[in-house]
Every structure is written in structure tokens, then in C-alpha cells.
Design a protein around this motif. Structure first.
Motif, PDB file in Angstrom:
ATOM      1  N   CYS A  91      -5.014  -5.343  13.591  1.00  7.09           N
ATOM      2  CA  CYS A  91      -5.159  -6.130  12.355  1.00  7.09           C
ATOM      3  C   CYS A  91      -6.477  -5.804  11.656  1.00  7.09           C
ATOM      4  N   GLY A 118      -5.289  -9.823   4.985  1.00  7.41           N
ATOM      5  CA  GLY A 118      -4.785 -11.089   4.441  1.00  7.41           C
ATOM      6  C   GLY A 118      -3.442 -10.993   3.735  1.00  7.41           C
ATOM      7  N   CYS A 139      -0.491 -10.766   4.838  1.00  8.04           N
ATOM      8  CA  CYS A 139       0.568 -11.583   5.453  1.00  8.04           C
ATOM      9  C   CYS A 139       0.379 -13.065   5.131  1.00  8.04           C
ATOM     10  N   LEU A 194      -6.357 -16.697   8.878  1.00 10.06           N
ATOM     11  CA  LEU A 194      -7.301 -15.690   9.385  1.00 10.06           C
ATOM     12  C   LEU A 194      -8.324 -16.406  10.250  1.00 10.06           C
ATOM     13  N   ALA A 204      -5.736 -12.004  11.751  1.00 13.79           N
ATOM     14  CA  ALA A 204      -4.625 -12.923  11.487  1.00 13.79           C
ATOM     15  C   ALA A 204      -4.203 -13.633  12.766  1.00 13.79           C
ATOM     16  N   PRO A 240       0.491  -3.836   6.264  1.00 13.66           N
ATOM     17  CA  PRO A 240       0.307  -2.389   6.083  1.00 13.66           C
ATOM     18  C   PRO A 240      -0.148  -1.685   7.359  1.00 13.66           C
ATOM     19  N   MET A 241      -0.530  -2.474   8.394  1.00  7.03           N
ATOM     20  CA  MET A 241      -1.097  -1.877   9.606  1.00  7.03           C
ATOM     21  C   MET A 241      -0.118  -1.890  10.781  1.00  7.03           C
TER      22      MET A 241
END
Ligand SMILES: Cc1cc2nc3c(=O)[nH]c(=O)nc-3n(C[C@H](O)[C@H](O)[C@H](O)COP(=O)(O)O)c2cc1C
Ligand code: SF4
Ligand code: SF4
Length: 414
Positions: A365, A369, A371, A382, A387, A405-406
Motif C-alpha cells: 500500500c 487513498g 480506495c 488510512l 489503508a 493502483p498497487m
């Protein structure tokens, strides 16, 4: 030569059998398929469209390994096609432009031209030739006439009855799209069957109630069903200029169709005992196998050939062959419909499956942010830049897995 269907088989069929013996079966893996009393050396057919516009082009498809080749749809009357572009692309994906929009309508060659020369040339390629014909005329004797003329050709092994061409030649005016009307479908199938001395496959699109259409074709005596034809579509205008890349609506084709085609095909497979040929976005061997695992007896491709040329058939056949070998199957038969039988479940069954929740893989992560913004249930916070999911609030929707995106979010059964 007579098939176990009790039909005369054209002479090119003998060549197909020879190919089987020395060609694709060479490695003890048989990718041939059988239906309508015929054996096809490959389950990958050349669909009606630009790659089969005349005899020579069909011959090339056959010589490149197509299991069967389907002519451009013929009609009794003269037909003028645009010569200012008939295939248009969507935005490039990984540098490749994908054809998405086609407007070609019917064959510009007359039935007489096909009968005089083109069908014989096509049959010389060694694969069964399927004559695609305009399936519906308001005067049904015309349907009977075109089917009879073509089925009597010694070079035609099957008729494909096109009752789903979406092309509007003028606004609101289609020539032969009657797939929405089950009683018309039944009638037209019966007329074609009575006129034909070879099997009749009826081609559907997306505009019908598939289960009702399949039953109607079955009642009319049809031998097989192919689907899907192009759905009617429009290429969007450029918002800056208002210009249209292609100003005429046409038919959607290619990868955008695949999931729709798979779902439509599954409905038909479940509604009828007739063999079903899947069409829509088959661009490689994996796509062909996806259709077969969900119940297709064979597949057709138009866009695959537009993108890769006739080598599409050779490459796709080889891919299927390698796949069967790798998986330890000697032929395709036991795979047909396997996933449909074993894996597809209903909405209610899905709803009854155990609950899952999102879990963060902390090391992955980045604390971006994203999500938090897309968890519509407020289940993510967070904490110290990482997260964290409140599992009591998590509704198991899976949106955050797509958003991240990760790839830092896994989705696990509780
Ligand atoms: C330019 C073009 C012309 C087509 N012409 C015909 C046709 O004459 N008859 C027919 O039944 N389908 C025709 N089709 C539809 C294809 O056979 C096929 O059903 C559809 O394109 C979906 O398959 P694909 O994703 O492999 O292209 C045409 C498609 C395109 C793109
Ligand atoms: S699965 Fe849905 S509800 Fe659960 S954390 Fe992700 S986005 Fe929120
Ligand atoms: S979207 Fe992914 S990377 Fe970004 S905060 Fe959420 S879990 Fe972390």
C-alpha cells in the motif's frame, strides 16, 4: 460421397478427410469437430464478412486452416456497398488499432457470380463452404429460391441463414432482420429447410429473446444456430469538432462483443439441443477455447482475420492443439461445455456463497487513498499512511480491489 446425415457431400470434403489424416491429427491431438453429420478439421471457421468476399479469399482462408469458410451474405437483388470505408477502428490498445465498426451490408457479387465461379474457387481450398444468404424476404418464395439455388451447388456444404443483419440501408429500413419475431423465424427456417438439400444454420444477433428464438428455429427444423451478428452501433462524434469519423451507423464487432456473445451463446446452448457456433471477438486460440468450454460446437471469426490476416487460422489451430496436448486431451469433445456444466452458477447461487471481505497487503500500500474515495460503504481508513479495512463495515462489493493502483488489496472469504 454420402455423410451419416444422409447428404451428398461435395468433392472437397474428401480433401478435408485427407488433411485430417496427415495434418492436424499428426501429433495425436485431434482438433476436428463434428456436427450436422459433418466433420470439420478445425473448430475455427471464417465468418461472413470481408475475409470471405469472393471465392479466392475463401480459398485462402481454407488453405490457411479454417475449419469451414462462410461466404459474404448473398441476396437475390443487386446490392451496392460503400467504397469509401467499410471498417473503422476504435482507440488503439497497446499500439494496435482494433476494428470495431463495420458497414458492408451484403455481397456485391450476385448469386449468379457465386454460382458461376466463386463457389468452385472457394471449395478448392479444401474446407466445407457455407453459403450465407439473406434469410428473410417478405415474399417467402424468394427465401426458398435463393436457398434452393445455392444448396444445389455441388460446392456448398451448408447454408447459413442470415436473419439478423443489422444494417439499415435507410433510416429505420432493414432488409432482413427478423430475429425478434419467433413466429417469423420459425416460418422462415421451415421454408429454408424445405428448399435446402444441405443443413441449414440460422444466424442470430443480440436483438432477440435468445431462448424463444432458439426454440423457434428448432421447431422450424433448423440444424444449427450461429451467433452473434453485429449489434447496431454508432461511432461517437469528436466533441471538439462535432465530426464523425464514420458518419453512418453500422455494426459493432471485435473484442467489445466477446462477453455479450458468450452470454448470448450460453442462453442458446441451454435452450436447445441444436449445435451452436459462437461468434464475436474471437481473436486467438484462448478466445476460441472460451467459447468451446461454454458449449460452442465451433467458432467463427471475422475481426480475428481482419487483424491478423489468414494466418489467424494456422496460429489459432496450433494454439488449440498445443493446449490440448499440454492438458492431456486427445480431442476437443470432452471439453465442449465443460465449464458451463461445472462452473456457471445463477445469481441466487452466487448470493448464497460465503461472505468475503477486502484485506490490505500493507507492504504494497502506497497510502494513495484512492480506495477511500471509492469504498461507498465507508469501510476503509488510512492509519499511519496505510489503508485499513473495518471488516464489520465491509459489504464485500470488491470495488476497492479494482480501484487500487498497487494491487495491494486482496479479497478473502471470512
Ligand atoms: C465489415 C463486416 C462485414 C460483415 N458482413 C457480414 C455479412 O455479410 N453477413 C453476416 O452474416 N455477417 C457479417 N458480418 C458479421 C460477422 O460475421 C460477425 O458476426 C461479427 O463481426 C462478430 O464477429 P467478430 O467479432 O469476429 O467480427 C460482418 C462483419 C463486419 C465487421
Ligand atoms: S470490498 Fe467494497 S465495501 Fe469492502 S472495503 Fe472494498 S470497497 Fe469497501
Ligand atoms: S488504493 Fe491501494 S495503494 Fe491506495 S491506499 Fe488503497 S490500498 Fe493503499
Amino acid at each position: 460421397m454420402t455423410s451419416n446425415y444422409g447428404l451428398h457431400l461435395p468433392h472437397q470434403f474428401t480433401l478435408v478427410m485427407i488433411d485430417l489424416k496427415y495434418g492436424l491429427e499428426g501429433d495425436n491431438v485431434d482438433i476436428s469437430v463434428e456436427f450436422c453429420g459433418m466433420r470439420f478439421r478445425s473448430p475455427v471457421f471464417s465468418a461472413s464478412g470481408p475475409p470471405g468476399w469472393n471465392g479466392k479469399s475463401l480459398r485462402k482462408a481454407a488453405e490457411s486452416g479454417a475449419g469451414a469458410v462462410i461466404t459474404k451474405t448473398m441476396l437475390l437483388e443487386e446490392f451496392r456497398i460503400p467504397h469509401c470505408g467499410r471498417v473503422w477502428e476504435y482507440e488503439p490498445v497497446e499500439g494496435i488499432k482494433l476494428p470495431l465498426h463495420g458497414l458492408e451490408g451484403y455481397s456485391e457479387l450476385s448469386v449468379e457470380q457465386w454460382l458461376d465461379k466463386e463457389l468452385e474457387e472457394a471449395a478448392g481450398g479444401g474446407a466445407p463452404v457455407i453459403a450465407s444468404v439473406r434469410g428473410y424476404y417478405p415474399e417467402l418464395d424468394k427465401t426458398a429460391r435463393i436457398v434452393k439455388m445455392l444448396s444445389e451447388s455441388p460446392y456448398v456444404s451448408m447454408i447459413e441463414l442470415n436473419v439478423s443483419c443489422p444494417i439499415e440501408i435507410e433510416e429505420g429500413e432493414v432488409l432482413a432482420n427478423i430475429e425478434q419475431d419467433p413466429s417469423a423465424l420459425e416460418k422462415v427456417t421451415r421454408v429454408a429447410k424445405e428448399a435446402s438439400s444441405v443443413p441449414v444454420m440460422v444466424k442470430l444477433g443480440l436483438e432477440c429473446n435468445r431462448a424463444m428464438a432458439a426454440k423457434a428455429i428448432e421447431r422450424g427444423g433448423g440444424d444449427a444456430i450461429s451467433l452473434i451478428n453485429n449489434p447496431w452501433s454508432i461511432l461517437p462524434p469528436d466533441v471538439e469538432t462535432g465530426e464523425m469519423q464514420c458518419p453512418s451507423p453500422g455494426g459493432l464487432c471485435g473484442p467489445a462483443l466477446r462477453n455479450l456473445a458468450l452470454a448470448a451463446m450460453v442462453e442458446v446452448v441451454r435452450s436447445t439441443h441444436l449445435p451452436v457456433v459462437g461468434i464475436g471477438g474471437v481473436l486467438n486460440w484462448q478466445h476460441a477455447m472460451q467459447f468451446i468450454l461454454l458449449g460452442a460446437s465451433a467458432v467463427q471469426s471475422c475481426t480475428g482475420v481482419i487483424l491478423r490476416g489468414y494466418r489467424f487460422f494456422e496460429e489459432t489451430n496450433r494454439g488449440i492443439q498445443d493446449y490440448l496436448k499440454r492438458k492431456g486431451y486427445e480431442n476437443i469433445n470432452s471439453l465442449r461445455g465443460k465449464t458451463l456444466r461445472e462452473r456457471i452458477i445463477s445469481f441466487n447461487q452466487q448470493a448464497a456463497r460465503p461472505r468475503c471481505v477486502a484485506r490490505i497487503r500493507g507492504d504494497n500500500c502506497s497510502g494513495c487513498g484512492a480506495c477511500l474515495d471509492t469504498c461507498f460503504y465507508g469501510a476503509i481508513d488510512l492509519k499511519d499512511g496505510v489503508a485499513s479495512v473495518n471488516e464489520d463495515l465491509c459489504s464485500g462489493c470488491r470495488v476497492c480491489v479494482i480501484t487500487c493502483p498497487m494491487s495491494a488489496i486482496s479479497f478473502e472469504q471470512v
